[in-house]
Design a protein around this motif. Structure first.
Motif, PDB file in Angstrom:
ATOM      1  N   LEU A  42       0.833  -1.246  -0.022  1.00 29.39           N
ATOM      2  CA  LEU A  42       0.112  -0.017   0.032  1.00 29.39           C
ATOM      3  C   LEU A  42       0.834   1.233   0.035  1.00 29.39           C
ATOM      4  CD1 LEU A  42      -2.728  -0.855   2.540  1.00 29.39           C
ATOM      5  CD2 LEU A  42      -2.812  -1.180   0.140  1.00 29.39           C
ATOM      6  N   ASN A  43       2.056   1.140   0.498  1.00 28.73           N
ATOM      7  CA  ASN A  43       2.740   2.422   1.090  1.00 28.73           C
ATOM      8  C   ASN A  43       3.849   2.853  -0.513  1.00 28.73           C
ATOM      9  OD1 ASN A  43       1.838   2.578   3.514  1.00 28.73           O
ATOM     10  ND2 ASN A  43       3.659   1.769   4.336  1.00 28.73           N
ATOM     11  N   ALA A  44       3.967   1.679  -1.395  1.00 31.56           N
ATOM     12  CA  ALA A  44       4.970   1.963  -2.204  1.00 31.56           C
ATOM     13  C   ALA A  44       4.459   2.625  -3.441  1.00 31.56           C
ATOM     14  CB  ALA A  44       5.429   0.426  -2.677  1.00 31.56           C
ATOM     15  N   GLY A  45       5.133   3.513  -4.136  1.00 31.30           N
ATOM     16  CA  GLY A  45       4.696   4.156  -5.309  1.00 31.30           C
ATOM     17  C   GLY A  45       4.932   3.204  -6.546  1.00 31.30           C
ATOM     18  N   VAL A  46       4.693   3.716  -7.700  1.00 35.81           N
ATOM     19  CA  VAL A  46       4.986   2.962  -8.986  1.00 35.81           C
ATOM     20  C   VAL A  46       6.525   2.931  -9.240  1.00 35.81           C
ATOM     21  CG1 VAL A  46       2.822   3.433 -10.091  1.00 35.81           C
ATOM     22  CG2 VAL A  46       4.708   5.064 -10.357  1.00 35.81           C
ATOM     23  N   SER A  47       7.330   3.925  -8.750  1.00 34.64           N
ATOM     24  CA  SER A  47       8.839   3.891  -8.907  1.00 34.64           C
ATOM     25  C   SER A  47       9.455   3.265  -7.893  1.00 34.64           C
ATOM     26  CB  SER A  47       9.066   5.099  -9.337  1.00 34.64           C
ATOM     27  OG  SER A  47       8.945   6.201  -8.162  1.00 34.64           O
ATOM     28  N   ASP A  48       8.862   2.732  -6.976  1.00 30.61           N
ATOM     29  CA  ASP A  48       9.613   2.117  -5.665  1.00 30.61           C
ATOM     30  C   ASP A  48       9.729   0.976  -5.418  1.00 30.61           C
ATOM     31  OD1 ASP A  48       9.441   4.750  -4.294  1.00 30.61           O
ATOM     32  OD2 ASP A  48       7.307   4.430  -3.437  1.00 30.61           O
ATOM     33  N   THR A  49       9.791   0.061  -6.726  1.00 32.73           N
ATOM     34  CA  THR A  49      10.351  -1.393  -6.769  1.00 32.73           C
ATOM     35  C   THR A  49      11.666  -1.464  -7.561  1.00 32.73           C
ATOM     36  OG1 THR A  49       9.206  -1.753  -9.046  1.00 32.73           O
ATOM     37  CG2 THR A  49       8.009  -2.386  -6.959  1.00 32.73           C
ATOM     38  N   ARG A  50      12.417  -2.359  -7.281  1.00 36.48           N
ATOM     39  CA  ARG A  50      13.802  -2.484  -7.643  1.00 36.48           C
ATOM     40  C   ARG A  50      13.836  -3.895  -8.417  1.00 36.48           C
ATOM     41  NH1 ARG A  50      12.923   1.981  -6.732  1.00 36.48           N
ATOM     42  NH2 ARG A  50      13.881   3.400  -5.349  1.00 36.48           N
ATOM     43  N   THR A  51      14.768  -4.007  -9.390  1.00 34.98           N
ATOM     44  CA  THR A  51      14.886  -5.251  -9.897  1.00 34.98           C
ATOM     45  C   THR A  51      16.666  -5.491  -9.457  1.00 34.98           C
ATOM     46  OG1 THR A  51      15.757  -4.259 -12.027  1.00 34.98           O
ATOM     47  CG2 THR A  51      13.383  -5.175 -11.942  1.00 34.98           C
ATOM     48  N   VAL A  52      16.659  -6.772  -8.852  1.00 31.38           N
ATOM     49  CA  VAL A  52      18.013  -7.015  -8.301  1.00 31.38           C
ATOM     50  C   VAL A  52      18.111  -8.645  -8.491  1.00 31.38           C
ATOM     51  CG1 VAL A  52      17.766  -5.169  -6.458  1.00 31.38           C
ATOM     52  CG2 VAL A  52      17.164  -7.677  -5.900  1.00 31.38           C
ATOM     53  N   GLY A  53      19.447  -9.105  -8.607  1.00 31.51           N
ATOM     54  CA  GLY A  53      19.884 -10.458  -8.806  1.00 31.51           C
ATOM     55  C   GLY A  53      20.118 -10.592 -10.067  1.00 31.51           C
TER      56      GLY A  53
END
Length: 320
Positions: A218-229
């Protein structure tokens, strides 16, 4: 309400709304059962489940509804053959397989009438799976949570590309970036017959993840995800201390073993089950920024369908 497409006809469902198979979140009875009862396709995630718990959930879903459901099966998981044997014995309505080739399961399930859907992330694998004889494809774009394609090509582009190379010869399910009825309308306009909704269904009482995980969605915005690994089974996740460490190592050009140690030390279970939203893998798609409230899964299905109808009615008509 019914919205008929090639996917709804294939699966025997009322609405072209699929709840994505999400480890932990839908490794339970409540979420897939609620979605199937509401007219979509509920998907039980077999990935992290022990065989006895999986059998119990299948039996409970069957007892709770006569509507179709599916089991998501990562073909690389430990004990895959034993799980496939169980799914065959239970004669599940549909299997959605990922992370492996369709020849491993196709013949045995088609022989008992199970619909076979295969997850792909590019045109080449889509054509191979279609030619192998699967009944439908889930096409996963770069916006998706969990394991997006390494290329990170957007769903908008990838679904069109797969639609062009398959030429309408197989039903498509668009996955990655969908959270509402306008997204469903977009998916159908791209050539898909349904949309896969993952992150949206995490924010439901039925999702089998911690309250902290749901709040993070709920708190995250559309730009708040990251791709890692990258090179380790890349994931898309909401940013936290784990993703910060991974991005720092990747930015420094750290060797794969150093990155692997950090990547493997964090797990989805830590966030989903234990509630550790800083050190665990908070897997979620970019659509997390479109999710603003927790609501029952059946209401999510109903709202998506209603929003789709309104969006369709609001489209401008052609002139001249």
């Amino acid at each position: 309400m019914r919205i008929e497409t090639d996917v709804t006809r294939l699966l025997g469902i009322d609405l072209p709304i699929l709840q994505a198979g999400m480890s932990w979140a839908s490794s339970c009875t409540a979420l897939p059962l609620a979605v199937s009862r509401a007219g979509g396709l509920g998907v039980l995630a077999a990935g992290p489940m022990y065989i006895d718990a999986l059998e119990q959930c299948i039996d409970e879903i069957k007892a709770g509804t006569d509507k179709p459901f599916a089991v998501n099966m990562p073909l690389y998981r430990k004990g895959a053959e034993e799980v496939l044997d169980l799914l065959e014995a239970k004669r599940i309505p549909a299997i959605i397989a990922s992370q492996g080739g369709p020849k491993k399961y196709l013949d045995r399930f088609k022989a008992i009438g199970t619909k076979c859907i295969h997850v792909v992330a590019g045109e080449e694998h889509a054509v191979k799976a279609m030619n192998a004889g699967v009944d439908g494809l889930v096409v996963v774009g770069g916006e998706a949570g969990g394991h997006p394609p390494p290329s990170l090509v957007s769903t908008l582009v990838l679904v069109r590309a797969v639609s062009k190379v398959t030429g309408g010869r197989i039903p498509l399910i668009a996955s990655g970036g969908f959270a509402d009825g306008r997204g469903l309308l977009a998916a159908l306009s791209l050539g898909a017959g349904a949309a896969n909704f993952g992150t949206r269904f995490m924010a439901t009482p039925e999702a089998n993840v911690s309250d902290g995980y749901k709040q993070a969605v709920l708190n995250a915005g559309v730009s708040d995800t990251r791709t890692v690994g990258n090179g380790l089974g890349m994931i898309r996740a909401i940013g936290n201390r784990f993703t910060e460490r991974m991005l720092e190592l990747e930015g420094q050009g750290a060797d794969i073993e150093s990155r692997k140690d950090v990547f493997m030390a964090a797990t989805l279970k830590m966030a989903a089950f234990d509630g550790d939203v800083e050190e665990g893998k908070l897997e979620a798609g970019q659509s997390t920024g479109l999710v603003d409230r927790v609501m029952p899964a059946a209401e999510v299905v109903e709202e998506i369908a209603s929003d789709y109808v309104r969006a369709l009615q609001e489209l401008p008509s052609a002139v001249g």
